[in-house]
Design a protein around this motif. Structure first.
Motif, PDB file in Angstrom:
ATOM      1  N   VAL A   1       0.838  -1.208   0.000  1.00 44.71           N
ATOM      2  CA  VAL A   1       0.000   0.000   0.000  1.00 44.71           C
ATOM      3  C   VAL A   1       0.865   1.247   0.000  1.00 44.71           C
ATOM      4  O   VAL A   1       0.616   2.208  -0.742  1.00 44.71           O
ATOM      5  CB  VAL A   1      -0.950  -0.010   1.217  1.00 44.71           C
ATOM      6  CG1 VAL A   1      -1.608   1.348   1.397  1.00 44.71           C
ATOM      7  CG2 VAL A   1      -2.007  -1.093   1.046  1.00 44.71           C
ATOM      8  N   ALA A   2       1.915   1.254   0.830  1.00 43.89           N
ATOM      9  CA  ALA A   2       2.775   2.438   0.941  1.00 43.89           C
ATOM     10  C   ALA A   2       3.443   2.772  -0.393  1.00 43.89           C
ATOM     11  O   ALA A   2       3.604   3.946  -0.738  1.00 43.89           O
ATOM     12  CB  ALA A   2       3.840   2.214   2.012  1.00 43.89           C
ATOM     13  N   ARG A   3       3.812   1.759  -1.166  1.00 41.22           N
ATOM     14  CA  ARG A   3       4.518   2.020  -2.432  1.00 41.22           C
ATOM     15  C   ARG A   3       3.551   2.291  -3.584  1.00 41.22           C
ATOM     16  O   ARG A   3       3.815   3.151  -4.425  1.00 41.22           O
ATOM     17  CB  ARG A   3       5.440   0.848  -2.770  1.00 41.22           C
ATOM     18  CG  ARG A   3       6.134   0.995  -4.128  1.00 41.22           C
ATOM     19  CD  ARG A   3       7.327   0.104  -4.262  1.00 41.22           C
ATOM     20  NE  ARG A   3       8.463   0.591  -3.503  1.00 41.22           N
ATOM     21  CZ  ARG A   3       9.326   1.515  -3.919  1.00 41.22           C
ATOM     22  NH1 ARG A   3       9.146   2.090  -5.106  1.00 41.22           N
ATOM     23  NH2 ARG A   3      10.327   1.890  -3.178  1.00 41.22           N
ATOM     24  N   TYR A   4       2.446   1.561  -3.654  1.00 42.89           N
ATOM     25  CA  TYR A   4       1.603   1.628  -4.855  1.00 42.89           C
ATOM     26  C   TYR A   4       0.255   2.326  -4.647  1.00 42.89           C
ATOM     27  O   TYR A   4      -0.388   2.714  -5.613  1.00 42.89           O
ATOM     28  CB  TYR A   4       1.353   0.213  -5.401  1.00 42.89           C
ATOM     29  CG  TYR A   4       2.617  -0.479  -5.819  1.00 42.89           C
ATOM     30  CD1 TYR A   4       3.284  -0.119  -6.986  1.00 42.89           C
ATOM     31  CD2 TYR A   4       3.176  -1.478  -5.024  1.00 42.89           C
ATOM     32  CE1 TYR A   4       4.467  -0.750  -7.366  1.00 42.89           C
ATOM     33  CE2 TYR A   4       4.358  -2.122  -5.390  1.00 42.89           C
ATOM     34  CZ  TYR A   4       4.997  -1.738  -6.562  1.00 42.89           C
ATOM     35  OH  TYR A   4       6.165  -2.355  -6.932  1.00 42.89           O
ATOM     36  N   PHE A   5      -0.175   2.457  -3.417  1.00 47.34           N
ATOM     37  CA  PHE A   5      -1.506   3.030  -3.177  1.00 47.34           C
ATOM     38  C   PHE A   5      -1.457   4.098  -2.095  1.00 47.34           C
ATOM     39  O   PHE A   5      -2.353   4.180  -1.244  1.00 47.34           O
ATOM     40  CB  PHE A   5      -2.487   1.912  -2.786  1.00 47.34           C
ATOM     41  CG  PHE A   5      -2.573   0.795  -3.792  1.00 47.34           C
ATOM     42  CD1 PHE A   5      -3.257   0.968  -4.981  1.00 47.34           C
ATOM     43  CD2 PHE A   5      -1.946  -0.422  -3.549  1.00 47.34           C
ATOM     44  CE1 PHE A   5      -3.334  -0.051  -5.917  1.00 47.34           C
ATOM     45  CE2 PHE A   5      -2.005  -1.448  -4.476  1.00 47.34           C
ATOM     46  CZ  PHE A   5      -2.702  -1.266  -5.673  1.00 47.34           C
ATOM     47  N   ALA A   6      -0.415   4.906  -2.132  1.00 47.55           N
ATOM     48  CA  ALA A   6      -0.258   5.948  -1.111  1.00 47.55           C
ATOM     49  C   ALA A   6      -1.411   6.944  -1.152  1.00 47.55           C
ATOM     50  O   ALA A   6      -1.920   7.359  -0.098  1.00 47.55           O
ATOM     51  CB  ALA A   6       1.077   6.662  -1.300  1.00 47.55           C
ATOM     52  N   ALA A   7      -1.848   7.336  -2.352  1.00 51.65           N
ATOM     53  CA  ALA A   7      -2.939   8.308  -2.478  1.00 51.65           C
ATOM     54  C   ALA A   7      -4.234   7.740  -1.919  1.00 51.65           C
ATOM     55  O   ALA A   7      -4.992   8.432  -1.215  1.00 51.65           O
ATOM     56  CB  ALA A   7      -3.126   8.698  -3.944  1.00 51.65           C
ATOM     57  N   GLU A   8      -4.477   6.454  -2.204  1.00 50.02           N
ATOM     58  CA  GLU A   8      -5.694   5.817  -1.692  1.00 50.02           C
ATOM     59  C   GLU A   8      -5.649   5.717  -0.161  1.00 50.02           C
ATOM     60  O   GLU A   8      -6.668   5.865   0.511  1.00 50.02           O
ATOM     61  CB  GLU A   8      -5.849   4.418  -2.307  1.00 50.02           C
ATOM     62  CG  GLU A   8      -6.224   4.408  -3.778  1.00 50.02           C
ATOM     63  CD  GLU A   8      -5.014   4.552  -4.702  1.00 50.02           C
ATOM     64  OE1 GLU A   8      -3.920   4.917  -4.208  1.00 50.02           O
ATOM     65  OE2 GLU A   8      -5.161   4.300  -5.912  1.00 50.02           O
ATOM     66  N   GLN A   9      -4.458   5.462   0.365  1.00 47.12           N
ATOM     67  CA  GLN A   9      -4.323   5.367   1.818  1.00 47.12           C
ATOM     68  C   GLN A   9      -4.559   6.731   2.478  1.00 47.12           C
ATOM     69  O   GLN A   9      -5.207   6.813   3.525  1.00 47.12           O
ATOM     70  CB  GLN A   9      -2.924   4.854   2.194  1.00 47.12           C
ATOM     71  CG  GLN A   9      -2.709   4.649   3.686  1.00 47.12           C
ATOM     72  CD  GLN A   9      -3.584   3.560   4.254  1.00 47.12           C
ATOM     73  OE1 GLN A   9      -3.535   2.419   3.833  1.00 47.12           O
ATOM     74  NE2 GLN A   9      -4.421   3.915   5.227  1.00 47.12           N
TER      75      GLN A   9
END
Length: 825
Positions: A645-653
């Motif tokens: 999540v931190a690398r690929y979905f930071a915006a979503e997080q």
């Protein structure tokens, strides 16, 4: 993380590689099956025998050169076939007997009686207990266990021995020398890549063989191992231990080393290149039955009621003319008088004692008293002019009810001894002339030569009277002033000659340091050095394959890290090293093992969690998709969902976090509004039930209030509350939906990861970030010692005697005034 629907991705259930942590938990669960009426010293025989049979059976299937033959009717598969049988105990005994007979291991692996009703129960109880025990070992697969480089099986054996020793107590825990101590003894002997297989290592009191095996581990080319053990059951453990570690040809003999030494030639003791020992301390009956001294007591006869020097002299006699030895003995051998003093004096005059290392107390399982390591060296003994001493008594960590040496303690001892480095309050080369002078008279008690106590914190009377912090105390912090040149002038200002005052408030000291450009630059340089270190080894880590030798890998990483920080001001290189090693033991070793067994892609693939009710084993999932019984629960052994999540979905997080904040705000608004109005005589009083007001109650009361139309203010308040509840529900629903979407996206991403992406996640985002963060914590920790000392000094001299007199006068005045008001003169 949780979600609500099954992903359409093709995540399957991958097989679980046998990690060290999994193996340990499975083995200790096997102990639970037998624990009950038996002492650990008894049930260990069952567990270790089962472990042995399983290991050699698996190895025989894949290794055509195995020295252990597994006959028909003598394998672990035969034990599996016996599960559920009413005669399972007798069948297991016969299986083990067949294996023992095929390999001449009678009275070695067949000591435990698996049909003993007194220990294991009768009828259905023994049938179920042994069937469960076989099931636990059935799930372990040792076919991929590599004896070379990283001995998973050997580590498991060590793990069990440590636990058995802990549970056995003082009387029965002496069969095991803690692995950390064993490694120190092995490394002190100078064994290295140039040591030949033809060279010999001997342990006259070898116990379960762990110490002797650690010596063998130091020789990449191998080493010929010899040992003797008095206790029959422990001798059998040692024989099994050697086989489990791939040392089938080790020569382990049975008998009392002092009264009946087994390694003799023509009435002389055989001699060896290296000798190690952890003999039983201060044996009173050592000479019972002694007939042949084999010339061991040429330097004096030990006292009849204490056998410490009997073992030491046996070891000395068993060394070649260039032989080296390291032996653990109680501190008493260093200073006791009479016969022992005479022996000690002669050994020192001969130059045989090369070094002495004082260890922390409570390290060993058989005793809580502190012990020492005596290093003997016959090579160039006549030219020896001193004894190198180390006081390592303060370097340890509490581990349950025992003390344990950390990686940093072990490495420091070996480094300092090998390089003969003199460190204040820790180590020094003590001349024989000093040891022999009238004051010491060959007494080797370490505190006579090394004062390891902290320097006395001297109070300054002038500072107490007139104020100010003494220059002596400020100058004692010179290490900080050298590393950060502006700190001193920032923190202190002149008071009078020889004294200073704090230039800032005591409470602001730590933040002032953290905010300073010098400290930030220092922290930045440390971070850069960690990056350089990791970068230098990244290619090696990226190239991990099934042929990688984990022990060699971490040794290379650790030695380079130590070297890079050896001359860094203030920062203790061994504490930095400990951060790497603790992460290795906690996380990284299992990661490496997974990659070795499954490859990068296989190790990174999610798997369904294990939920084995029979074995009471339920894994906590890292990701849950769906809910209830139909939910899919996934375990991510190598790469956590948080990393993906931190690398690929930071915006979503970030969006999810914002929604979570909004949901918390909505809940808080409900809570605050009800607290304000849901009180007696309040606008929401009629909607309360047992001091609570739920959405259902508020909605029902709102309908009633509208019908009654008696109180517009109540209706308005209820409408507002229901609106707040609606907002809370909506925000919580948005959080849940966003979480589901993120979970599904993350799970799908695992299936899309390329090889380079997997390596980046593991190497950079996981390993490098974790190790760097731990070392950064050491850097931040540097401030704590300085801040604590400054706060101590600032508080100590803040109030002068004049100030105290003034305070006393003021308090006396107040008391007099109160007394006067009470009519008392």
């Amino acid at each position: 993380m949780t979600g609500s629907t099954e992903s359409g991705s093709t995540q399957g259930v991958r097989a679980v590689a046998l990690k060290k942590s999994d193996l340990y938990s499975s083995l200790w669960k096997s102990c639970d099956e037998l624990r009950g009426g038996m002492d650990a010293s008894q049930y260990k025989d069952y567990i270790l025998t089962m472990l042995f049979v399983k290991y050699v059976s698996d190895k025989f299937k894949t290794d055509p050169d195995s020295l252990i033959v597994v006959p028909v009717g003598g394998s672990f598969d035969d034990m599996i076939a016996a599960k559920g049988d009413k005669e399972i105990g007798d069948r297991i005994n016969k299986i083990i007997a067949n294996l023992a007979e095929a390999n001449s291991l009678q009275k070695v692996i067949d000591l435990a009686d698996f049909n003993d009703e007194e220990k294991l129960g009768k009828g259905k109880e023994i049938q179920d207990r042994l069937s469960k025990l076989v099931t636990i070992f059935q799930d372990l697969d040792f076919r991929g266990s590599r004896a070379e480089g990283d001995d998973l099986l050997g580590d498991a054996y060590e793990y069990l021995m440590r636990h058995f020793a802990t549970e056995s107590g003082k009387s029965k825990g002496q069969f095991y020398t803690p692995a950390e101590v064993s490694r120190i003894l092995a490394k002190l002997l100078g064994i290295n890549a140039e040591t030949q297989f033809s060279e010999t290592a001997y342990d006259p009191t070898c116990g379960s063989g762990s110490l002797l095996l650690k010596v063998g581990d130091e020789a990449p080319n191998g080493l010929t191992l010899y040992g003797q053990e008095k206790d029959n059951a422990t001798w059998a453990l040692s024989k099994m231990n050697m086989i489990l570690h791939g040392n089938e040809i080790a020569d382990i003999r049975k008998g009392d080393t002092i009264t009946s030494p087994q390694f003799t030639k023509r009435d002389q003791l055989e001699v060896f290149d290296f000798v190690v020992a952890n003999p039983p301390f201060s044996v009173k009956s050592w000479s019972n039955g002694l007939e042949n001294e084999f010339g061991r007591f040429e330097y004096g006869r030990p006292p009849e009621k204490n056998g410490d020097y009997a073992f030491l002299l046996h070891i000395l006699k068993s060394m070649k003319s260039t032989g080296k030895a390291a032996v653990i003995l109680p501190h008493g051998v260093l200073f006791r008088g009479n016969a022992e003093a005479a022996i000690r004096k002669r050994l020192l005059k001969q130059g045989f004692i090369k070094g002495i290392i004082g260890l922390p107390g409570n390290l060993f399982y058989g005793t809580g008293i502190p012990a020492c390591i005596i290093v003997l060296d016959k090579e160039n003994a006549a030219a020896r002019t001193g004894v190198f001493m180390i006081d390592a008594s303060k370097g340890f960590i509490k581990d349950g009810n025992k003390n344990r040496l950390r990686s940093q303690d072990l490495h420091k001892i070996v480094d300092v001894f090998t390089k003969q480095t003199e460190l204040e309050r820790y180590s020094r080369m003590v001349p024989l002339s000093e040891i022999a002078d009238d004051k010491n008279d060959y007494n080797l008690n370490i505190p006579r030569y090394i004062d390891s106590s902290e320097p006395e914190d001297i109070q300054d009377l002038q500072a107490h009277i007139h104020g100010g912090i003494p220059e002596r105390d400020v100058a004692a912090l010179a290490g900080y002033w050298d590393a950060f040149p502006t700190f001193r002038s920032t923190l202190f200002q002149p008071n009078r000659p020889g004294y200073s005052d704090l230039a800032i408030d005591v409470a602001d000291v730590q933040q002032t340091i953290l905010d300073s450009m010098e400290f930030k630059q220092f922290a930045k340089e440390i971070g850069a050095e960690v990056d350089n270190w990791f970068g230098a080894h990244r290619a090696r880590l990226e190239a991990i394959t099934e042929d990688t030798k984990p022990n060699a890998l971490i040794a290379e990483l650790g030695e380079d890290l130590l070297a890079r920080f050896r001359h860094t001001p203030l920062l203790d290189e061994y504490r930095v090293y400990e951060q790497l090693m603790s992460y290795w033991h906690d996380v990284m070793h299992d990661d490496v093992f997974l990659i070795m067994n499954d490859g990068w892609a296989g190790a990174a693939t999610p798997r369904k969690t294990i939920d084995d009710k029979e074995r009471k084993l339920a894994e906590r999932p890292d990701l849950v998709i769906g809910s209830g019984r139909s939910a899919a629960r996934y375990k991510m052994d190598l790469i956590s969902p948080a990393l993906v999540v931190a690398r690929y979905f930071a915006a979503e997080q970030i969006k999810l976090d914002e929604l979570a904040v909004a949901a918390e705000e909505a809940s808080r608004s409900v809570e605050e509004y009800t607290e304000a109005h849901a009180v007696d005589e309040g606008l929401l009083a009629d909607a309360m039930d047992d001091d609570k007001i739920t959405k259902v109650l508020a909605t029902a009361r709102l309908r009633a209030a509208r019908r009654e139309a008696t109180d517009p203010e109540e209706v308005k308040a209820l409408e507002h509350l229901v609106g707040l509840y609606d907002s809370e529900t909506a925000t919580k629903k948005a959080v849940k939906e966003a979480q589901v979407d993120l979970d599904l996206a993350a799970l799908k991403k695992y299936g899309d990861l390329e090889a380079e992406e997997i390596k980046q996640l593991v190497l950079d985002d996981k390993w490098r970030a974790a190790i760097g963060g731990r070392i950064a914590g050491e850097v931040d920790g540097l401030t704590l010692g300085l801040v604590a000392r400054i706060q101590e000094l600032g508080g100590r001299y803040a109030a002068t005697t004049t100030d105290l007199d003034s305070m006393l006068s003021e308090l006396e005045g107040r008391v007099s005034l109160h007394l006067a008001k009470m009519g008392i003169k």
